[in-house]
Design a protein around this motif. Sequence first.
Motif, short mmCIF file in Angstrom:
data_model
loop_
_atom_site.label_atom_id
_atom_site.label_comp_id
_atom_site.label_asym_id
_atom_site.label_seq_id
_atom_site.Cartn_x
_atom_site.Cartn_y
_atom_site.Cartn_z
N MET A 14 8.76 8.83 3.11
CA MET A 14 9.58 8.03 2.22
C MET A 14 11.01 8.56 2.28
SD MET A 14 9.02 7.13 -1.77
CE MET A 14 9.49 8.65 -2.55
N LEU A 15 11.97 7.63 2.42
CA LEU A 15 13.37 8.04 2.43
C LEU A 15 14.21 6.93 1.82
CD1 LEU A 15 15.14 7.55 5.78
CD2 LEU A 15 12.74 7.03 5.63
N PRO A 16 15.43 7.25 1.37
CA PRO A 16 16.29 6.22 0.81
C PRO A 16 16.80 5.30 1.92
CG PRO A 16 17.39 8.34 0.72
CD PRO A 16 16.01 8.59 1.24
N LEU A 17 16.97 4.05 1.60
CA LEU A 17 17.46 3.07 2.56
C LEU A 17 18.79 3.49 3.17
CD1 LEU A 17 17.24 0.30 3.90
CD2 LEU A 17 18.25 -0.69 1.83
N SER A 18 19.61 4.17 2.42
CA SER A 18 20.93 4.60 2.91
C SER A 18 20.83 5.58 4.08
CB SER A 18 21.74 5.23 1.77
OG SER A 18 21.05 6.33 1.23
N ARG A 19 19.68 6.22 4.28
CA ARG A 19 19.50 7.18 5.37
C ARG A 19 18.71 6.62 6.55
NH1 ARG A 19 17.39 12.52 3.74
NH2 ARG A 19 18.10 12.99 5.82
N LEU A 20 18.29 5.38 6.47
CA LEU A 20 17.54 4.76 7.56
C LEU A 20 18.50 4.46 8.72
CD1 LEU A 20 14.70 3.62 8.24
CD2 LEU A 20 15.52 1.42 7.40
N PRO A 21 18.15 4.87 9.94
CA PRO A 21 19.03 4.64 11.09
C PRO A 21 19.23 3.15 11.37
CG PRO A 21 17.28 6.19 11.64
CD PRO A 21 16.95 5.62 10.31
N LEU A 22 20.40 2.81 11.88
CA LEU A 22 20.71 1.43 12.23
C LEU A 22 19.71 0.91 13.25
CD1 LEU A 22 24.60 1.52 12.56
CD2 LEU A 22 23.25 0.70 10.64
N GLY A 23 19.26 -0.33 13.04
CA GLY A 23 18.34 -0.97 13.97
C GLY A 23 16.87 -0.61 13.77
N LYS A 24 16.56 0.29 12.86
CA LYS A 24 15.19 0.75 12.63
C LYS A 24 14.58 0.00 11.44
CE LYS A 24 12.15 4.28 13.14
NZ LYS A 24 11.56 4.76 14.32
N ALA A 25 13.57 -0.81 11.68
CA ALA A 25 12.91 -1.56 10.61
C ALA A 25 12.08 -0.63 9.73
CB ALA A 25 12.03 -2.65 11.19
N ALA A 26 11.98 -0.99 8.46
CA ALA A 26 11.18 -0.21 7.52
C ALA A 26 10.58 -1.15 6.48
CB ALA A 26 12.04 0.85 6.84
N ARG A 27 9.66 -0.60 5.70
CA ARG A 27 9.00 -1.32 4.62
C ARG A 27 9.54 -0.80 3.29
NH1 ARG A 27 4.37 0.39 2.25
NH2 ARG A 27 4.10 1.85 3.95
N ILE A 28 9.89 -1.71 2.40
CA ILE A 28 10.41 -1.33 1.08
C ILE A 28 9.23 -0.84 0.23
CG2 ILE A 28 11.53 -2.15 -1.03
CD1 ILE A 28 12.96 -4.24 0.75
N LEU A 29 9.42 0.33 -0.38
CA LEU A 29 8.38 0.90 -1.25
C LEU A 29 8.67 0.65 -2.71
CD1 LEU A 29 7.77 4.33 0.50
CD2 LEU A 29 6.42 2.24 0.69
N SER A 30 9.90 0.94 -3.14
CA SER A 30 10.23 0.80 -4.56
C SER A 30 11.74 0.76 -4.76
CB SER A 30 9.64 1.96 -5.36
OG SER A 30 10.24 3.18 -4.96
#
Length: 75
Positions: free
Chosen positions: A1-17
């Motif tokens: 789990m990580l904050p959206l602000s730290r997700l690398p550009l172009g990398k898809a993720a699933r929203i948790l909360s």
Amino acid sequence: MLPLSRLPLGKAARILSLSAQEPLRGRLLDLGFVPEGEITPLYGAPLGDPRAYLVCDTVIALRQKDAATVAVAEP
């Protein structure tokens, strides 16, 4: 789990909360930032803030401090 602000550009993720307070929380939910939804950071401004995210087939710009309130998990 990580904050959206730290997700690398172009990398898809699933929203948790969302940990944002109202009215930001309500606005994010209205825009499609719902748990289990998919989100992808597309690009950022030259200085890194704001960044554009693809959510529900829509591109939305968020400031880093607001994106930090969205917890995501990489698939």
